[in-house]
Design a protein around this motif. Structure first.
Motif, mmCIF file in Angstrom:
data_model
loop_
_atom_site.group_PDB
_atom_site.id
_atom_site.type_symbol
_atom_site.label_atom_id
_atom_site.label_comp_id
_atom_site.label_asym_id
_atom_site.label_seq_id
_atom_site.Cartn_x
_atom_site.Cartn_y
_atom_site.Cartn_z
ATOM 1 N N THR A 188 0.841 -1.193 0.000
ATOM 2 C CA THR A 188 0.000 0.000 0.000
ATOM 3 C C THR A 188 0.875 1.242 0.000
ATOM 4 O OG1 THR A 188 -1.713 -1.170 1.248
ATOM 5 C CG2 THR A 188 -1.797 1.232 1.278
ATOM 6 N N VAL A 196 1.758 4.887 0.938
ATOM 7 C CA VAL A 196 1.405 5.720 2.085
ATOM 8 C C VAL A 196 2.294 6.953 2.118
ATOM 9 C CG1 VAL A 196 0.628 3.748 3.464
ATOM 10 C CG2 VAL A 196 3.006 4.505 3.621
ATOM 11 N N GLU A 232 -4.541 5.552 6.714
ATOM 12 C CA GLU A 232 -4.736 4.636 5.594
ATOM 13 C C GLU A 232 -5.555 3.455 6.121
ATOM 14 O OE1 GLU A 232 -5.442 2.563 2.776
ATOM 15 O OE2 GLU A 232 -4.288 4.339 2.175
#
Length: 90
Positions: free
Chosen positions: A12, A14, A38
């Motif tokens: 992911t 970030v 997140e």
């Protein structure tokens, strides 16, 4: 030294805010940071996953997710060289 910029955690993308220090007690560099809110990482942490890989640019390190702050950010910590670029004049 503080660092702010993009990173990847558990697949992911970030935004990470990090800092670190040399710890004379154990002779190692300890770093920590806050990942901006997140939801995927909050779910990952709450499901019990703590150990992750954190990548900044072409550098990947082992890190530990530790807690969710009141604003939905996730604290991350590690020992050893930090994942962000280190300036030699620091």
């Amino acid at each position: 030294m503080t660092w702010h910029g993009p990173a990847w955690v558990a697949g992911t993308e970030v935004r990470l805010h990090g800092t670190g220090r040399w710890e004379p007690v154990d002779g190692r560099y300890h770093w920590a940071g806050r990942i901006e809110p997140e939801p995927r990482l909050v779910r990952l942490l709450r499901s019990g996953r703590r150990e992750v890989e954190l990548r900044v640019g072409d550098r990947t390190v082992r890190a530990r997710l530790s807690e969710v702050d009141p604003w939905g950010g996730v604290r991350v910590t590690g020992v050893g060289a930090p994942p962000w670029p280190v300036r030699t004049d620091d």
